[in-house]
Design a protein around this motif. Structure first.
Motif, PDB file in Angstrom:
ATOM      1  N   THR A 200       0.820  -1.188   0.000  1.00 16.47           N
ATOM      2  CA  THR A 200       0.000   0.000   0.000  1.00 16.47           C
ATOM      3  C   THR A 200       0.863   1.250   0.000  1.00 16.47           C
ATOM      4  O   THR A 200       1.833   1.352   0.740  1.00 16.47           O
ATOM      5  N   GLU A 201       0.503   2.222  -0.873  1.00 16.46           N
ATOM      6  CA  GLU A 201       1.241   3.475  -0.896  1.00 16.46           C
ATOM      7  C   GLU A 201       0.978   4.248   0.383  1.00 16.46           C
ATOM      8  O   GLU A 201      -0.110   4.178   0.951  1.00 16.46           O
ATOM      9  N   PRO A 202       1.964   5.029   0.860  1.00 14.85           N
ATOM     10  CA  PRO A 202       1.771   5.786   2.100  1.00 14.85           C
ATOM     11  C   PRO A 202       0.691   6.851   1.935  1.00 14.85           C
ATOM     12  O   PRO A 202       0.487   7.391   0.848  1.00 14.85           O
TER      13      PRO A 202
ATOM     14  N   LYS B 121      -0.914  10.324   1.855  1.00 17.55           N
ATOM     15  CA  LYS B 121      -0.299  11.580   1.452  1.00 17.55           C
ATOM     16  C   LYS B 121      -1.095  12.778   1.964  1.00 17.55           C
ATOM     17  O   LYS B 121      -2.324  12.778   1.921  1.00 17.55           O
TER      18      LYS B 121
ATOM     19  N   ASP C 136       8.410  12.469   2.741  1.00 12.76           N
ATOM     20  CA  ASP C 136       8.038  12.584   1.335  1.00 12.76           C
ATOM     21  C   ASP C 136       6.556  12.334   1.082  1.00 12.76           C
ATOM     22  O   ASP C 136       6.096  12.386  -0.059  1.00 12.76           O
ATOM     23  N   SER C 137       5.794  12.058   2.150  1.00 15.64           N
ATOM     24  CA  SER C 137       4.343  11.901   2.001  1.00 15.64           C
ATOM     25  C   SER C 137       3.612  13.182   2.400  1.00 15.64           C
ATOM     26  O   SER C 137       2.380  13.208   2.455  1.00 15.64           O
TER      27      SER C 137
ATOM     28  N   ASP D 285      -4.199  12.321  -0.146  1.00 14.25           N
ATOM     29  CA  ASP D 285      -5.385  11.698   0.451  1.00 14.25           C
ATOM     30  C   ASP D 285      -6.067  12.672   1.411  1.00 14.25           C
ATOM     31  O   ASP D 285      -7.257  12.521   1.702  1.00 14.25           O
TER      32      ASP D 285
ATOM     33  N   GLN E   3      -9.131  13.067  -7.327  1.00 19.28           N
ATOM     34  CA  GLN E   3      -8.907  12.188  -6.178  1.00 19.28           C
ATOM     35  C   GLN E   3     -10.209  12.121  -5.376  1.00 19.28           C
ATOM     36  O   GLN E   3     -10.373  12.806  -4.361  1.00 19.28           O
TER      37      GLN E   3
ATOM     38  N   GLN F 204      -3.164   1.177   7.635  1.00 20.87           N
ATOM     39  CA  GLN F 204      -2.017   2.064   7.448  1.00 20.87           C
ATOM     40  C   GLN F 204      -1.978   3.153   8.511  1.00 20.87           C
ATOM     41  O   GLN F 204      -0.933   3.405   9.102  1.00 20.87           O
TER      42      GLN F 204
END
Length: 206
Positions: free
Chosen positions: A2-4, A6, A32-33, A53, A78, A137
């Motif tokens: 899973t992407e972090p 953001k 970097d998120s 997000d 998004q 997450q």
């Protein structure tokens, strides 16, 4: 994998950007998120590429692109984007608008870092509860977070809003702001005919 999660923080005050970044990193989110911008035009251009997000933005009531309009534009790209708002002016009408857009909170400026921390913590907990795909997450990231240092948190000062071309007073004399620069930890202003950059706190709207 899973992407972090953001986060996009859009606020004209460098102090707000810094506090928000440090807060999120202290909750375990990688540097970097987290993306910070000083205005909504930059927020839109960078946000469409970054695909956050969670958007934390000033209301920007007088900007061609307001904070709510920025949210709407980014949400088109998004759809699951979450929103939180900051504003020097909090009225019943703005509270209703924020609620209508599904904002997690509308926090009145100036605020302390502790107040921002409380609101963001509640938002992340709600995010974990209401978004099953992100629950693990958020839970795992916050569980691994480093304990916040036990020090007094600074108060974000209510900095005057100064734009290029505005008349200002400095050391009792009237000047015109030529450039406004947001850099790490402070905002500085270049005055026409005056050498050097002047800290925003030393100026008064003229």
């Amino acid at each position: 994998m899973t992407e972090p999660l953001k986060f996009l923080v859009v606020d004209p005050l460098a102090g707000v950007q810094t506090f928000a970044r440090q807060l999120l990193q202290s909750r375990g989110f990688p540097a970097d998120s987290i993306l910070c911008c000083a205005d909504t035009d930059s927020g839109l251009a960078q946000g469409l590429l970054f695909k956050p997000d969670f958007l934390v933005t000033d209301w920007f009531p007088k900007a061609p692109l307001t904070g709510l309009q920025l949210f709407q534009r980014l949400k088109e790209a998004q759809p699951r984007l979450h929103l939180s708002l900051l504003s020097f002016e909090v009225t019943p009408e703005r509270e209703l608008e924020a609620e209508a857009h599904g904002a997690h909170f509308l926090l009145k400026k100036p605020f302390t870092a502790e107040q921002l921390k409380a609101q963001m913590t509640r938002s992340l907990e709600a995010l974990a509860k209401d978004s099953p795909g992100l629950h693990g997450q958020v839970r795992d990231t916050m569980r691994q977070a480093r304990p916040a240092p036990r020090v007094a948190l600074p108060v974000i000062p209510p900095e005057p809003v100064i734009k290029p071309g505005d008349s200002v007073r400095y050391k009792g004399q009237r000047h015109v702001a030529q450039y406004v620069v947001h850099r790490t930890g402070e905002t500085v202003v270049q005055l026409k005919g005056v050498a050097g950059l002047i800290p925003l706190r030393d100026l008064q709207p003229g």
